[in-house]
Structures are given as C-alpha cells and as structure tokens.
Design a protein around this motif. Structure first.
Motif, PDB file in Angstrom:
ATOM      1  N   TYR A   4       0.960  -1.013   0.230  1.00  0.00           N
ATOM      2  CA  TYR A   4      -0.067   0.013   0.002  1.00  0.00           C
ATOM      3  C   TYR A   4       0.331   1.474   0.189  1.00  0.00           C
ATOM      4  O   TYR A   4       0.777   2.537  -0.703  1.00  0.00           O
ATOM      5  CB  TYR A   4      -0.621   0.110   1.184  1.00  0.00           C
ATOM      6  N   LEU A   5       1.854   1.165   0.762  1.00  0.00           N
ATOM      7  CA  LEU A   5       2.654   2.649   1.127  1.00  0.00           C
ATOM      8  C   LEU A   5       3.635   2.969  -1.058  1.00  0.00           C
ATOM      9  O   LEU A   5       4.564   3.607  -1.133  1.00  0.00           O
ATOM     10  CB  LEU A   5       3.618   2.244   1.572  1.00  0.00           C
ATOM     11  N   ARG A   6       3.212   1.380  -1.093  1.00  0.00           N
ATOM     12  CA  ARG A   6       4.325   2.104  -2.480  1.00  0.00           C
ATOM     13  C   ARG A   6       3.454   2.520  -3.350  1.00  0.00           C
ATOM     14  O   ARG A   6       4.402   2.996  -4.348  1.00  0.00           O
ATOM     15  CB  ARG A   6       4.788   0.400  -3.104  1.00  0.00           C
ATOM     16  N   ARG A   7       2.990   2.668  -3.235  1.00  0.00           N
ATOM     17  CA  ARG A   7       1.508   3.587  -3.864  1.00  0.00           C
ATOM     18  C   ARG A   7       2.661   5.285  -4.195  1.00  0.00           C
ATOM     19  O   ARG A   7       2.104   5.915  -5.383  1.00  0.00           O
ATOM     20  CB  ARG A   7       0.278   4.229  -3.655  1.00  0.00           C
ATOM     21  N   THR A   8       2.557   5.644  -2.984  1.00  0.00           N
ATOM     22  CA  THR A   8       3.348   6.698  -3.196  1.00  0.00           C
ATOM     23  C   THR A   8       4.957   6.585  -2.690  1.00  0.00           C
ATOM     24  O   THR A   8       5.260   7.598  -1.900  1.00  0.00           O
ATOM     25  CB  THR A   8       3.165   7.649  -1.551  1.00  0.00           C
ATOM     26  N   GLY A   9       5.942   5.628  -3.167  1.00  0.00           N
ATOM     27  CA  GLY A   9       7.041   5.457  -2.852  1.00  0.00           C
ATOM     28  C   GLY A   9       7.631   5.618  -1.240  1.00  0.00           C
ATOM     29  O   GLY A   9       8.956   5.414  -1.736  1.00  0.00           O
ATOM     30  N   LYS A  10       6.987   4.866  -0.778  1.00  0.00           N
ATOM     31  CA  LYS A  10       7.486   4.861   0.367  1.00  0.00           C
ATOM     32  C   LYS A  10       7.576   3.439   0.881  1.00  0.00           C
ATOM     33  O   LYS A  10       6.969   2.394   0.681  1.00  0.00           O
ATOM     34  CB  LYS A  10       6.387   5.360   1.734  1.00  0.00           C
ATOM     35  N   ALA A  11       8.630   3.225   2.125  1.00  0.00           N
ATOM     36  CA  ALA A  11       8.133   1.670   2.531  1.00  0.00           C
ATOM     37  C   ALA A  11       8.324   1.911   4.716  1.00  0.00           C
ATOM     38  O   ALA A  11       9.018   2.366   5.336  1.00  0.00           O
ATOM     39  CB  ALA A  11       9.657   0.939   2.394  1.00  0.00           C
ATOM     40  N   ASN A  12       7.995   0.410   4.787  1.00  0.00           N
ATOM     41  CA  ASN A  12       8.020   0.912   6.526  1.00  0.00           C
ATOM     42  C   ASN A  12       9.144  -0.321   7.025  1.00  0.00           C
ATOM     43  O   ASN A  12       9.349  -1.237   6.981  1.00  0.00           O
ATOM     44  CB  ASN A  12       6.624  -0.319   7.010  1.00  0.00           C
ATOM     45  N   ALA A  13      10.421  -0.082   7.639  1.00  0.00           N
ATOM     46  CA  ALA A  13      11.286   0.201   7.578  1.00  0.00           C
ATOM     47  C   ALA A  13      11.295  -1.580   8.906  1.00  0.00           C
ATOM     48  O   ALA A  13      11.565  -2.435   8.239  1.00  0.00           O
ATOM     49  CB  ALA A  13      12.604   0.740   8.041  1.00  0.00           C
ATOM     50  N   PRO A  14      10.122  -1.412   9.800  1.00  0.00           N
ATOM     51  CA  PRO A  14      10.240  -1.867  10.785  1.00  0.00           C
ATOM     52  C   PRO A  14       9.396  -3.307  10.273  1.00  0.00           C
ATOM     53  O   PRO A  14       9.534  -4.841  10.353  1.00  0.00           O
ATOM     54  CB  PRO A  14       9.875  -1.855  12.505  1.00  0.00           C
ATOM     55  N   GLY A  15       8.408  -3.092   9.143  1.00  0.00           N
ATOM     56  CA  GLY A  15       8.137  -3.963   8.919  1.00  0.00           C
ATOM     57  C   GLY A  15       8.301  -5.021   8.085  1.00  0.00           C
ATOM     58  O   GLY A  15       8.739  -6.606   7.782  1.00  0.00           O
ATOM     59  N   GLY A  16       9.516  -4.522   7.126  1.00  0.00           N
ATOM     60  CA  GLY A  16      10.773  -4.710   6.319  1.00  0.00           C
ATOM     61  C   GLY A  16      11.749  -5.955   7.699  1.00  0.00           C
ATOM     62  O   GLY A  16      11.833  -7.480   6.904  1.00  0.00           O
ATOM     63  N   MET A  17      11.525  -5.750   8.295  1.00  0.00           N
ATOM     64  CA  MET A  17      12.949  -6.402   9.147  1.00  0.00           C
ATOM     65  C   MET A  17      12.112  -7.579   9.928  1.00  0.00           C
ATOM     66  O   MET A  17      12.886  -8.752   9.970  1.00  0.00           O
ATOM     67  CB  MET A  17      13.818  -5.906  10.241  1.00  0.00           C
ATOM     68  N   VAL A  18      10.523  -7.283  10.041  1.00  0.00           N
ATOM     69  CA  VAL A  18       9.798  -8.502  10.415  1.00  0.00           C
ATOM     70  C   VAL A  18       9.047  -9.643   9.688  1.00  0.00           C
ATOM     71  O   VAL A  18       9.704 -10.760   9.181  1.00  0.00           O
ATOM     72  CB  VAL A  18       8.240  -8.299  11.160  1.00  0.00           C
ATOM     73  N   ILE A  19       9.557  -9.164   8.645  1.00  0.00           N
ATOM     74  CA  ILE A  19       9.139 -10.159   6.956  1.00  0.00           C
ATOM     75  C   ILE A  19      10.380 -10.765   6.373  1.00  0.00           C
ATOM     76  O   ILE A  19      10.045 -12.103   6.591  1.00  0.00           O
ATOM     77  CB  ILE A  19       8.586  -9.310   6.227  1.00  0.00           C
ATOM     78  N   THR A  20      11.554 -10.841   6.637  1.00  0.00           N
ATOM     79  CA  THR A  20      12.999 -11.238   6.920  1.00  0.00           C
ATOM     80  C   THR A  20      13.060 -11.864   7.967  1.00  0.00           C
ATOM     81  O   THR A  20      13.912 -13.447   7.745  1.00  0.00           O
ATOM     82  CB  THR A  20      14.009  -9.859   6.368  1.00  0.00           C
TER      83      THR A  20
END
Length: 260
Positions: free
Chosen positions: A130-146
């Motif tokens: 959803y954030l990619r619609r505006t070119g953003k990303a959630n850093a903590p979320g990326g760590m949880v996914i990894t």
C-alpha cells in the motif's frame, strides 16, 4: 555510481520466460522423472534440462543485473508504482492465508510461533504494498518479513531434511533462500543501506525458483505469495529520469522542466 544501461524489458523478459520454462519442466519432471517405486530418475531429460536452465538463468540474471545501475536511495529504487502496490497487497493477503492455514493444521510449538509471526509478516507485506503507491516503505515491517522468512526456512528444512532425495525439495529450498535474501535487501532501502543490483538479482532469482516450485502440489500458497510480491515489488526497473543542474545549484528532473 554506475549508470543503468537499459530499461526493464531484458530483465523482465528473461525472468518471465525462464520462470515459465522452469515451471513446465518441473511439471514434466514430476510426471516422468520418477520410477514405479517413487525413486527419482536423476538422468531423465526433464531433470537435466531443468538444471541446465537454472544455471543459464542465474548466469543471465547476474549479467543483466550488473547493468541495472548502482543508485541506492529509497526514492530512486522504490518509486510509486500501482503494480507493485497491487502485488504487495495480493501477496500479503496470500501469505496471511498461508500462515492461517498452517496454524489451523495444529503444528508443533515452533511451527505455531513461526506461522503466528507469518501473520504479521503477511500484514506488513500488504502494508508496504500500500505504501508503495507513494514510494514509501515501512522499515520495521521489512525486518519482520525477513525474520519470518528466515524462521520459515528453518521450519521447512526440518521437514525437508527427512527426505533423502534432494531433487524433491531443492527448488523449494532455493526459492525460500532467495526470497529471504530479497526481503533483506528490500528492507535496506528505507534504512539507507540499499543495494540495487543485489536486490534485483535475489528478487528475480526468487521469482524463478518460486515459479518452478509452484509445479509441486505442496505449499503453493507460500510460493504464490512470494511471486506476487517480488515480481512487481522489487526495485524500480525503469531507467532514472534524466536531470540537469539548476542555475542556483542542485538538480531538476527533465520531465519537471517548465514548457515554453
């Protein structure tokens, strides 16, 4: 900083073409590559052809990714993209469903914890989509996914290690490893530690191995989720917008120049 030499078509064409061929070869291998006792025939033509294709794919991806530029900022690599947003939302929903099915299967304590973390990871994949619609990303979320993908790999390997036939699970193993490394590289961009060429390689390699793994009857939800997320949701493949220097310093994109 190395400039990008070409647009998205060569890398996308290689990935999509190789993925389709790998999926069909894996299907053929599952149908004809085993004897009457269920033992894998390692010399069968689909088995040999699939490994040849795999080595050619990895070599081709390495070669193409070397020419995709080395810019590392979040703004240049995760540009606003509707396909990436839709892919992330769909992939996150599919991953959430996969983990929910896993929990309902009443696994042991370790797998239950992994699947519980996977519910959060699925939600974060969708959020980052959803954030990619505006070119953003959630850093903590990326760590949880990894973290989830690393623990999921351990969980699956506990099952795979009981199978003496490497060919039964090697492509699923490679798909899981590549997806984890792609997630790790994607998570680096919002933290200022992005590596564009590495991210592209692991993402496209994950797409290939996930497509091959979809031929297997087990765990299609997971590999389908990874494919939907990573194919459109990796780094922006298009060449950067040309820029010119302003009179007062700094740069401006050419597409933003005022028209006469």
């Amino acid at each position: 900083m190395k400039e990008q030499k070409f647009g998205p078509l060569p890398l996308l064409g290689l990935t999509l073409g190789g993925s389709l061929a790998g999926f069909l070869l894996r299907l053929r291998m599952l149908r004809t590559g085993y004897d009457g006792l269920g033992v894998q025939i390692t010399g069968s033509w689909p088995y040999v052809a699939l490994w040849i294709l795999t080595f050619l794919m990895l070599g081709g991806l390495v070669a193409l990714c070397c020419f995709m530029g080395s810019r590392s900022s979040l703004e240049e690599n995760l540009r606003p993209s509707l396909p990436a947003a839709l892919g992330g939302i769909a992939g996150g929903a599919l991953l959430f469903a996969c983990c929910l099915v896993g929990i309902l299967g009443k696994p042991d304590l370790f797998d239950t914890l992994v699947y519980a973390l996977g519910l959060a990871a699925g939600a974060f994949v969708a959020v980052n989509g959803y954030l990619r619609r505006t070119g953003k990303a959630n850093a903590p979320g990326g760590m949880v996914i990894t973290l989830f993908l690393a623990l999921y790999l351990v969980s699956r390997f506990r099952l795979w290690s009981r199978d003496p036939l490497l060919g039964d699970y090697c492509f699923e193993l490679l798909a899981s490893v590549c997806a984890m490394l792609a997630s790790y590289r994607l998570a680096g961009f919002p933290m200022g530690r992005g590596r564009r060429r590495s991210c592209l390689f692991w993402s496209m390699a994950a797409v290939y191995f996930c497509a091959v793994s979809l031929a297997d009857p087990d765990n299609r939800l997971f590999y389908g989720a990874m494919l939907l997320w990573l194919l459109p949701g990796t780094c922006t493949l298009s060449k950067p917008t040309p820029r010119r220097r302003k009179l007062g310093g700094g740069y401006v994109d050419e597409e933003e120049q005022p028209h006469a």
